[in-house]
Design a protein around this motif. Structure first.
Motif, mmCIF file in Angstrom:
data_model
loop_
_atom_site.group_PDB
_atom_site.id
_atom_site.type_symbol
_atom_site.label_atom_id
_atom_site.label_comp_id
_atom_site.label_asym_id
_atom_site.label_seq_id
_atom_site.Cartn_x
_atom_site.Cartn_y
_atom_site.Cartn_z
ATOM 1 N N LEU A 154 1.114 -1.201 0.035
ATOM 2 C CA LEU A 154 -0.128 0.005 -0.025
ATOM 3 C C LEU A 154 0.830 1.087 -0.023
ATOM 4 O O LEU A 154 0.538 2.244 -0.616
ATOM 5 C CB LEU A 154 -1.033 0.168 1.246
ATOM 6 N N SER A 182 -2.628 0.502 -7.566
ATOM 7 C CA SER A 182 -3.940 -0.335 -6.886
ATOM 8 C C SER A 182 -4.528 -1.400 -7.439
ATOM 9 O O SER A 182 -4.771 -2.384 -6.649
ATOM 10 C CB SER A 182 -4.843 0.803 -6.289
ATOM 11 N N ALA A 199 -4.684 -5.046 -6.279
ATOM 12 C CA ALA A 199 -6.277 -5.751 -5.732
ATOM 13 C C ALA A 199 -6.398 -7.021 -6.547
ATOM 14 O O ALA A 199 -7.267 -7.759 -6.401
ATOM 15 C CB ALA A 199 -7.273 -4.730 -5.840
ATOM 16 N N PRO A 232 -12.176 -6.219 -4.147
ATOM 17 C CA PRO A 232 -12.502 -5.874 -2.799
ATOM 18 C C PRO A 232 -13.249 -4.487 -2.710
ATOM 19 O O PRO A 232 -13.015 -3.771 -3.512
ATOM 20 C CB PRO A 232 -11.057 -5.747 -2.196
ATOM 21 N N PRO A 233 -14.192 -4.283 -1.747
ATOM 22 C CA PRO A 233 -14.729 -3.117 -1.898
ATOM 23 C C PRO A 233 -14.068 -1.854 -1.731
ATOM 24 O O PRO A 233 -14.357 -0.612 -2.340
ATOM 25 C CB PRO A 233 -15.744 -3.192 -0.354
ATOM 26 N N SER A 234 -12.715 -1.661 -1.101
ATOM 27 C CA SER A 234 -11.991 -0.838 -1.023
ATOM 28 C C SER A 234 -11.618 -0.428 -2.306
ATOM 29 O O SER A 234 -11.384 0.974 -2.553
ATOM 30 C CB SER A 234 -10.745 -0.984 -0.014
ATOM 31 N N PHE A 235 -11.369 -1.273 -3.250
ATOM 32 C CA PHE A 235 -10.901 -0.994 -4.641
ATOM 33 C C PHE A 235 -11.899 -0.142 -5.312
ATOM 34 O O PHE A 235 -11.965 0.491 -6.116
ATOM 35 C CB PHE A 235 -9.994 -1.992 -5.210
ATOM 36 N N LYS A 278 -14.270 1.385 -4.541
ATOM 37 C CA LYS A 278 -14.625 2.768 -4.077
ATOM 38 C C LYS A 278 -13.700 3.684 -4.766
ATOM 39 O O LYS A 278 -14.096 4.936 -5.264
ATOM 40 C CB LYS A 278 -14.469 2.805 -2.647
ATOM 41 N N CYS A 279 -12.459 3.256 -5.061
ATOM 42 C CA CYS A 279 -11.268 4.322 -5.480
ATOM 43 C C CYS A 279 -11.383 4.240 -6.942
ATOM 44 O O CYS A 279 -10.976 5.209 -7.568
ATOM 45 C CB CYS A 279 -10.042 4.109 -5.015
#
Length: 370
Positions: free
Chosen positions: A182, A197, A201, A257-260, A262-263
């Motif tokens: 990260l 990212s 991911a 994944p949800p975090s990716f 989002k971005c």
């Protein structure tokens, strides 16, 4: 050794170490005598070695190099970039003695001598690795199978040969922690952070990620995902083009994944269908040769030691290690990475799950309980 002129023939004469005797060969011209002299000298002044070569040449038919080219011509699943690599390999590694031997005359010993010569060769000043030698031996062996089908010979002289092994690991892989990987993402300029990212991911290859279109992403499904359908390749003129991914199983769907999600969402939604999601500031596709400088700058910023410099491709290895650490099975990982064979995944990453056998015992015990 001397080449002595005579009429009407030109004799080649000299004392050779393998016989200790003066030997003379008549040739029709000075040019033929000189070629023979160079051949003898190239084989350690050994007339017996040269006589073996001449016996093989006398058999006739297509040479090993000719057969290799014919083998490549008959391939039905190789793209232009792969064909070009094969042709370069033929020019670089089969242009010597073995390439000139008629394919019908090649013996087991000839292949072993070629391997030994490869062990003593170098490319850009570096010795050839065992992996490189194995790859070219594989090409030679496959071409011999083609020679059998074309009825140029009855057997494959490459079979049963023990190939050299490297003392070190064939491919040096760096596995970063989630935090370290990260940090590399965040060390890049903002316009490339989502791209790096994505490598982190998905574990997808560089040429696959840079070929993603906006409509490859499904961010609102029950399981957000991206579909790998294509990759950047090079044609016979070294020009880039969009083609199928590396293997049949490289066509795959990768969950996100949800975090990716989002971005990456703003970037996907700002990209027209049929356009590449990841582009340079000029609007063109991201190329490895130019992006490498941004990656290198990020590594420099994080002050990695000289003997530990993660490469771009190590994001793929890191993704694999993080997935296994999270409980993903080798089989699931193989499908996610798009490996054609699960054996590839096992060879590269099984050491990361040393307790896999013990987990298998527990699973089997629970499953078989009465």
């Amino acid at each position: 050794m001397d080449v002595q002129m005579g009429q009407p023939h030109t004799p080649f004469s000299g004392v050779t170490p393998d016989t200790g005797k003066q030997t003379s060969y008549p040739w029709e011209s000075e040019a033929e005598a000189l070629r023979f002299k160079r051949l003898v000298e190239a084989n350690g002044n050994s007339l017996s070695a040269v006589e073996k070569i001449l016996e093989k040449v006398a058999i006739g038919g297509p040479t090993v190099a000719d057969n290799l080219l014919r083998h490549v011509e008959l391939l039905t699943s190789a793209g232009p970039d792969q064909i070009k690599r094969y042709e370069r390999a033929i020019n670089n590694y089969f242009g010597g003695r073995i390439g000139k031997i008629p394919v019908a005359a090649v013996e087991h010993e000839d292949v072993i001598l070629w391997i030994k010569s490869m062990q003593g060769s170098s490319y850009n000043g570096k010795p050839l690795s065992a992996k490189t030698i194995a790859n070219h031996h594989g090409l030679l062996s496959a071409s011999m199978e083609t020679a059998i089908r074309l009825k140029h010979r009855a057997d494959n002289p490459c079979r049963g040969i023990k190939l050299p092994k490297d003392d070190a690991t064939e491919e040096k892989m760096y596995f970063m922690t989630a935090q370290a990987s990260l940090e590399i993402v965040n060390a890049h300029p903002e316009r490339y952070q989502v791209f790096v990212s994505c490598l982190r991911a998905t574990g997808a290859r560089f040429g696959e990620v840079t070929a993603f279109y906006a409509d490859d992403f499904d961010l609102d499904g029950a399981t957000p995902s991206v579909r790998v359908e294509r990759a950047w390749k090079r044609d016979e003129n070294n020009r880039f083009y969009i083609g199928p991914p590396k293997t049949k199983k490289s066509r795959r769907t990768i969950s996100l994944p949800p975090s990716f999600v989002k971005c990456v969402r703003p970037l996907v939604e700002a990209t027209e269908p049929g356009q590449h999601v990841f582009r340079t500031t000029y609007g063109g596709p991201v190329r490895h040769s130019t992006f490498w400088q941004f990656w290198n700058d990020a590594i420099e910023t994080l002050d990695y030691p000289k003997d530990y410099r993660p490469r771009i491709h190590d994001m793929r290895h890191t993704h694999a290690s993080l997935m296994l650490a999270g409980g993903m099975s080798i089989y699931e990982l193989s499908r996610r990475l798009g490996h054609e064979s699960i054996q590839t995944t096992i060879d590269r990453y099984s050491h990361l799950v040393p307790d896999a056998h013990f987990r298998a015992i527990d699973i089997a015990e629970r499953a078989l309980e009465a």
